[in-house]
Design a protein around this motif. Structure first.
Motif, PDB file in Angstrom:
ATOM      1  N   THR A 240       0.838  -1.203   0.000  1.00  0.00           N
ATOM      2  CA  THR A 240       0.000   0.000   0.000  1.00  0.00           C
ATOM      3  C   THR A 240       0.870   1.248   0.000  1.00  0.00           C
ATOM      4  OG1 THR A 240      -1.757  -1.174   1.168  1.00  0.00           O
ATOM      5  CG2 THR A 240      -1.829   1.230   1.231  1.00  0.00           C
ATOM      6  N   HIS A 241       1.941   1.255   0.768  1.00  0.00           N
ATOM      7  CA  HIS A 241       2.874   2.381   0.759  1.00  0.00           C
ATOM      8  C   HIS A 241       3.442   2.599  -0.645  1.00  0.00           C
ATOM      9  CE1 HIS A 241       3.618   3.974   4.846  1.00  0.00           C
ATOM     10  NE2 HIS A 241       3.168   2.796   5.262  1.00  0.00           N
TER      11      HIS A 241
ATOM     12  N   THR B 265       9.163   4.446 -10.024  1.00  0.00           N
ATOM     13  CA  THR B 265       8.812   5.032  -8.728  1.00  0.00           C
ATOM     14  C   THR B 265       8.884   3.930  -7.686  1.00  0.00           C
ATOM     15  OG1 THR B 265       7.327   6.613  -9.787  1.00  0.00           O
ATOM     16  CG2 THR B 265       7.047   6.251  -7.426  1.00  0.00           C
ATOM     17  N   ARG B 266       9.632   4.193  -6.611  1.00  0.00           N
ATOM     18  CA  ARG B 266       9.790   3.201  -5.539  1.00  0.00           C
ATOM     19  C   ARG B 266       9.611   3.903  -4.205  1.00  0.00           C
ATOM     20  NH1 ARG B 266      13.759   1.933  -2.198  1.00  0.00           N
ATOM     21  NH2 ARG B 266      15.192   3.329  -3.279  1.00  0.00           N
TER      22      ARG B 266
ATOM     23  N   LEU C 289      14.036  -2.342   1.589  1.00  0.00           N
ATOM     24  CA  LEU C 289      12.972  -1.727   0.794  1.00  0.00           C
ATOM     25  C   LEU C 289      13.244  -1.763  -0.707  1.00  0.00           C
ATOM     26  CD1 LEU C 289      11.999   1.351   3.022  1.00  0.00           C
ATOM     27  CD2 LEU C 289      10.972  -0.921   2.948  1.00  0.00           C
ATOM     28  N   ARG C 290      14.001  -2.772  -1.140  1.00  0.00           N
ATOM     29  CA  ARG C 290      14.217  -2.980  -2.569  1.00  0.00           C
ATOM     30  C   ARG C 290      14.912  -4.336  -2.727  1.00  0.00           C
ATOM     31  NH1 ARG C 290      17.767   1.765  -4.355  1.00  0.00           N
ATOM     32  NH2 ARG C 290      17.646   0.732  -6.396  1.00  0.00           N
ATOM     33  N   PRO C 291      14.835  -4.943  -3.895  1.00  0.00           N
ATOM     34  CA  PRO C 291      15.620  -6.151  -4.118  1.00  0.00           C
ATOM     35  C   PRO C 291      17.109  -5.827  -4.125  1.00  0.00           C
ATOM     36  CG  PRO C 291      13.855  -5.927  -5.753  1.00  0.00           C
ATOM     37  CD  PRO C 291      13.961  -4.623  -5.036  1.00  0.00           C
TER      38      PRO C 291
ATOM     39  N   ALA D 252       5.001  -2.411 -19.783  1.00  0.00           N
ATOM     40  CA  ALA D 252       6.219  -2.523 -18.977  1.00  0.00           C
ATOM     41  C   ALA D 252       5.795  -2.932 -17.576  1.00  0.00           C
ATOM     42  CB  ALA D 252       6.969  -1.193 -18.936  1.00  0.00           C
ATOM     43  N   PRO D 253       6.752  -3.344 -16.715  1.00  0.00           N
ATOM     44  CA  PRO D 253       6.391  -3.620 -15.326  1.00  0.00           C
ATOM     45  C   PRO D 253       5.719  -2.421 -14.671  1.00  0.00           C
ATOM     46  CG  PRO D 253       8.596  -4.425 -15.779  1.00  0.00           C
ATOM     47  CD  PRO D 253       8.168  -3.635 -16.989  1.00  0.00           C
ATOM     48  N   ARG D 254       4.883  -2.693 -13.695  1.00  0.00           N
ATOM     49  CA  ARG D 254       4.209  -1.606 -12.998  1.00  0.00           C
ATOM     50  C   ARG D 254       5.246  -0.685 -12.354  1.00  0.00           C
ATOM     51  NH1 ARG D 254      -1.454  -1.537  -9.690  1.00  0.00           N
ATOM     52  NH2 ARG D 254      -1.530   0.734  -9.611  1.00  0.00           N
ATOM     53  N   PHE D 255       4.957   0.607 -12.404  1.00  0.00           N
ATOM     54  CA  PHE D 255       5.782   1.682 -11.838  1.00  0.00           C
ATOM     55  C   PHE D 255       6.974   2.057 -12.716  1.00  0.00           C
ATOM     56  CE2 PHE D 255       4.069  -0.726  -8.140  1.00  0.00           C
ATOM     57  CZ  PHE D 255       3.104   0.195  -7.755  1.00  0.00           C
ATOM     58  N   TRP D 256       7.160   1.412 -13.883  1.00  0.00           N
ATOM     59  CA  TRP D 256       8.224   1.798 -14.805  1.00  0.00           C
ATOM     60  C   TRP D 256       7.725   2.907 -15.739  1.00  0.00           C
ATOM     61  CZ3 TRP D 256      11.964  -2.223 -17.284  1.00  0.00           C
ATOM     62  CH2 TRP D 256      12.543  -3.017 -16.286  1.00  0.00           C
ATOM     63  N   ARG D 257       8.652   3.790 -16.139  1.00  0.00           N
ATOM     64  CA  ARG D 257       8.365   4.829 -17.128  1.00  0.00           C
ATOM     65  C   ARG D 257       9.535   4.920 -18.094  1.00  0.00           C
ATOM     66  NH1 ARG D 257       4.396   4.104 -14.917  1.00  0.00           N
ATOM     67  NH2 ARG D 257       2.911   5.518 -13.926  1.00  0.00           N
ATOM     68  N   ALA D 258       9.221   5.002 -19.380  1.00  0.00           N
ATOM     69  CA  ALA D 258      10.266   5.147 -20.392  1.00  0.00           C
ATOM     70  C   ALA D 258      10.627   6.620 -20.535  1.00  0.00           C
ATOM     71  CB  ALA D 258       9.793   4.592 -21.730  1.00  0.00           C
ATOM     72  N   GLN D 259      11.904   6.931 -20.426  1.00  0.00           N
ATOM     73  CA  GLN D 259      12.416   8.279 -20.638  1.00  0.00           C
ATOM     74  C   GLN D 259      13.441   8.235 -21.768  1.00  0.00           C
ATOM     75  OE1 GLN D 259      10.914  10.575 -19.232  1.00  0.00           O
ATOM     76  NE2 GLN D 259      10.433  10.173 -17.096  1.00  0.00           N
TER      77      GLN D 259
END
Length: 451
Positions: free
Chosen positions: A161-162, A276-277, A350-352, A262-269
């Motif tokens: 949820t966070h 976003t994490r 809080l991350r892999p 793309a995977p959720r929370f990914w953005r192409a720049q």
């Protein structure tokens, strides 16, 4: 002679009653510290807000934790008078879908905190006085372990949820360790043969992990590490999300309907992939396991790579089987409880972690990071083992059995050690992407590769 019919016992079984009580109290306390950290990190307005229809308001999760603890420890094990029977239905997860929970007359933040505190005081009283034998529910403090696992499972749900909330970062943690192994083969060959799957001796194992049973697994190859962001990016850039040949019919329909690219929370720049994490916008690190992908995306990647997802039995054999002794270990590294050198668990980072960061956690066959970092999708439906018996209630596992759910294994960086082991089974709908799920691939061996 040691055979495949043995599994390692849990050291809990050797503790004295008082030492078992002390261990159980520490385990419950650790879960509560994590619940407080996740709920104290935000203000009351954030606690009652529904950040996504996929998730409950954080305040619901908090009070639900207390409600389950009251029902099982205070009322059932302790035989005490109910504290709040009037809220049982409010916090029954089967009665109210997540999307509808904000409309319920829920306890407010102050009420929820006071309620879970009062329940915990009474639960500790019960722990000191209840005999830890004579009933299956209390043998080896099972009910207390079940509740500790339940709270930590909701702590991982609250962490998800966070991840879905908007706004500035409110959770902080140190970076995970760097890679400390050199070059390794991309795959490990697992020999054909039987092994003991599941458990009959783990005292806090849940019903769907039981009983231990022998399973034959043909020889296969499995990835040494989970699939990384860099590997998955190559799938995207090769047109993997635009090629229906890699996808199942169901997966392709879901991808098209929801416009998934793309995977959720990914953005192409312009300069590559960003994500976003937990409120931080950052470049996607190429050497971390990919996370926030559905079963459908994992399966499509595997097909593109000329491989497949492992079955649940294959995953467990790669994780637990020790060819030197034919034993099924409690964890890939052996029988010792996880520590910070074995695996990325407990919301510590809080991350892999990058692949190759936990050489001490490798299995006897040489497969790395099977526990922690990311839940791993398998190809298996969530089904009962032969001889399954629902305990202590059907709604924990039995009502979910069937092809609608796929099995995940291994836990994530958001999973607490008490809620993961080599036999632990998670399950979810194949469309889920908000959970901390990734995968690794497997493949059948060619005839010239067979040992």
């Amino acid at each position: 002679m040691t055979t495949a019919h043995t599994e390692s016992p849990n050291p809990l079984l050797r503790l004295s009653p008082q030492d078992l009580r002390s261990h159980t109290a520490r385990t419950l306390d650790a879960a509560r510290r994590r619940s407080r950290a996740l709920t104290d990190a935000v203000d009351d307005e954030d606690l009652v807000r529904q950040h996504s229809k996929l998730m409950s308001p954080l305040v619901w999760d908090l009070a639900h934790i207390g409600s389950q603890e009251e029902i099982w420890l205070v009322r059932d094990v302790g035989g005490r008078e109910p504290l709040r029977p009037d809220i049982d239905d409010l916090y029954d997860a089967f009665q109210h879908p997540r999307a509808q929970r904000p409309q319920l007359p829920l306890l407010g933040p102050a009420q929820a905190r006071a309620y879970v505190s009062e329940v915990r005081q009474k639960a500790f009283d019960v722990l000191e006085q209840a005999p830890l034998e004579g009933r299956r529910l209390t043998e080896a403090a099972f009910a207390f372990g079940m509740i500790a696992q339940h709270e930590q499972q909701h702590d991982e749900t609250m962490l998800a949820t966070h991840q879905l909330r908007d706004g500035d970062p409110v959770l902080h943690a140190p970076q995970p360790p760097p890679r400390t192994v050199g070059d390794l083969p991309g795959e490990v060959v697992v020999p054909a043969g039987a092994f003991l799957m599941g458990t009959s001796v783990e005292p806090w194992a849940l019903d769907n992990e039981r009983p231990a049973h022998e399973v034959w697994v043909d020889a296969f190859a499995i990835d040494t590490f989970p699939v990384t962001n860099g590997q998955f990016a190559r799938f995207i850039e090769s047109g993997g999300y635009q090629e229906p040949r890699w996808w199942s019919e169901q997966g392709w329909a879901y991808r098209r309907e929801h416009g998934i690219t793309a995977p959720r929370f990914w953005r192409a720049q312009a300069d590559g992939w960003w994500r976003t994490r937990f409120g931080v916008y950052e470049r996607v690190p190429a050497d971390e396991p990919v996370v926030h992908v559905s079963f459908h995306e994992a399966r499509a990647y595997a097909a593109w790579a000329g491989k497949r997802l492992p079955t649940e039995a294959e995953w467990e054999k790669a994780a637990r089987y020790d060819p030197a002794t034919s034993r099924s270990l409690r964890y890939p590294w052996g029988d010792a409880e996880p520590d910070a050198g074995h695996a990325n668990l407990g919301q510590r980072h809080l991350r892999p972690a990058v692949v190759g960061a936990y050489p001490r956690g490798a299995s006897p066959l040489g497969v790395h990071q099977l526990i922690g970092d990311v839940w791993e999708w398998t190809s298996s439906d969530f089904l009962p083992y032969p001889g399954f018996v629902a305990f202590p209630y059907r709604e924990y596992s039995e009502v979910f059995f069937g092809p609608e759910y796929k099995v995940l294994r291994g836990g994530s960086f958001g999973t607490d050690p008490v809620a993961i082991r080599g036999t632990f089974r998670n399950w979810d709908f194949p469309i889920r992407r908000q959970i901390f799920a990734g995968f690794r691939c497997a493949r059948d061996l060619r005839s010239d590769e067979r040992p």
